[in-house]
Scaffold this motif. Structure first.
Motif, PDB file in Angstrom:
ATOM      1  N   VAL A 171       0.677  -0.842   0.164  1.00 46.12           N
ATOM      2  CA  VAL A 171       0.324   0.187   0.001  1.00 46.12           C
ATOM      3  C   VAL A 171       1.283   1.285   0.012  1.00 46.12           C
ATOM      4  O   VAL A 171       1.811   1.476   0.549  1.00 46.12           O
ATOM      5  N   ILE A 172       0.077   2.454  -0.319  1.00 45.32           N
ATOM      6  CA  ILE A 172       1.525   3.751  -0.447  1.00 45.32           C
ATOM      7  C   ILE A 172       0.506   4.678   0.553  1.00 45.32           C
ATOM      8  O   ILE A 172      -0.844   4.818   0.580  1.00 45.32           O
ATOM      9  N   ILE A 173       1.418   5.170   1.392  1.00 46.91           N
ATOM     10  CA  ILE A 173       0.490   5.974   2.298  1.00 46.91           C
ATOM     11  C   ILE A 173       1.687   7.704   1.302  1.00 46.91           C
ATOM     12  O   ILE A 173       2.391   7.444   1.843  1.00 46.91           O
ATOM     13  N   TYR A 174       1.001   8.597   1.844  1.00 48.53           N
ATOM     14  CA  TYR A 174       1.187   9.803   1.177  1.00 48.53           C
ATOM     15  C   TYR A 174       1.332  11.092   2.630  1.00 48.53           C
ATOM     16  O   TYR A 174       0.982  10.590   3.104  1.00 48.53           O
ATOM     17  N   VAL A 175       3.074  11.514   2.671  1.00 44.99           N
ATOM     18  CA  VAL A 175       3.074  12.329   3.716  1.00 44.99           C
ATOM     19  C   VAL A 175       3.910  13.985   3.667  1.00 44.99           C
ATOM     20  O   VAL A 175       4.749  13.973   3.069  1.00 44.99           O
TER      21      VAL A 175
END
Length: 200
Positions: A60-64
């Motif tokens: 999964v990808i999380i943008y921070v």
């Protein structure tokens, strides 16, 4: 001092700063994530492709986004401030940047997990860094800024730049936390160890 000398010195300083930044980030870019030997876990990369390397499994990808003084996490139903949710024992690619000054996105285990989990990645204005983390068990993981980023006149400042990552295998619970919009990618808890899905 003559104007031409000042301009020349300024250009030299800018060139040194750019070269320094490039050398720093190029040095991060070696082997990507590999679940067989965990090479690359916790290693900061300068490109998304290098972060995953030859890994072809689910992630999964999380943008921070770091800013003075909170972390924004997305995609969710809205931008979540200081809170996000990730699957347990599955690669999570954090895409990290800053909109103001240098920060460091630093993740630690909460004390209740009884595990040591300390990884960080620079959040740089105008630049993206990528880090792949695998959260070993369900629970809360503390996010802090590990690079001093300033103070405010009243109350806020560097020490307030904190957040929480909730690691869980429970997809329903994850949807509740994110308003029905899960992290981008394939939610597949325990894909690294193959233990099987559990709840939290």
């Amino acid at each position: 001092m003559k104007r031409a000398t000042v301009i020349a010195l300024f250009l030299v300083l800018v060139t040194v700063a750019v070269i320094s930044l490039e050398v720093q980030y190029d040095s991060y870019d070696y082997i990507g994530y590999n679940p067989n030997n965990n090479a690359g876990v916790g290693v900061v990369h300068a490109s998304f492709a290098n972060a995953l390397g030859s890994y072809k499994g689910p992630y999964v990808i999380i943008y921070v986004t770091g800013q003075q003084w909170h972390w924004d996490f997305y995609p969710h139903d809205k931008i979540y401030t200081n809170l996000t949710v990730v699957p347990v024992d599955e690669p999570v690619v954090f895409v990290i940047h800053s909109i103001d000054v240098f920060h460091e996105f630093f993740v630690q285990s909460a004390t209740s997990n009884f595990t040591l989990f300390n990884f960080g990645a620079e959040a740089v204005p105008g630049y993206y860094s990528y880090i792949v983390l695998v959260f070993p068990q369900p629970g809360l993981y503390h996010v802090a800024c590990a690079e001093y980023c300033g103070t405010a006149a009243v109350g806020l400042g560097h020490s307030w730049l904190v957040g929480t990552i909730v690691a869980t295998a429970n997809y329903t619970y994850a949807l509740e936390l994110t308003g029905g919009v899960p992290p981008q990618g394939v939610w597949s808890p325990y894909s690294v160890s193959g233990v099987g899905v559990g709840g939290y």
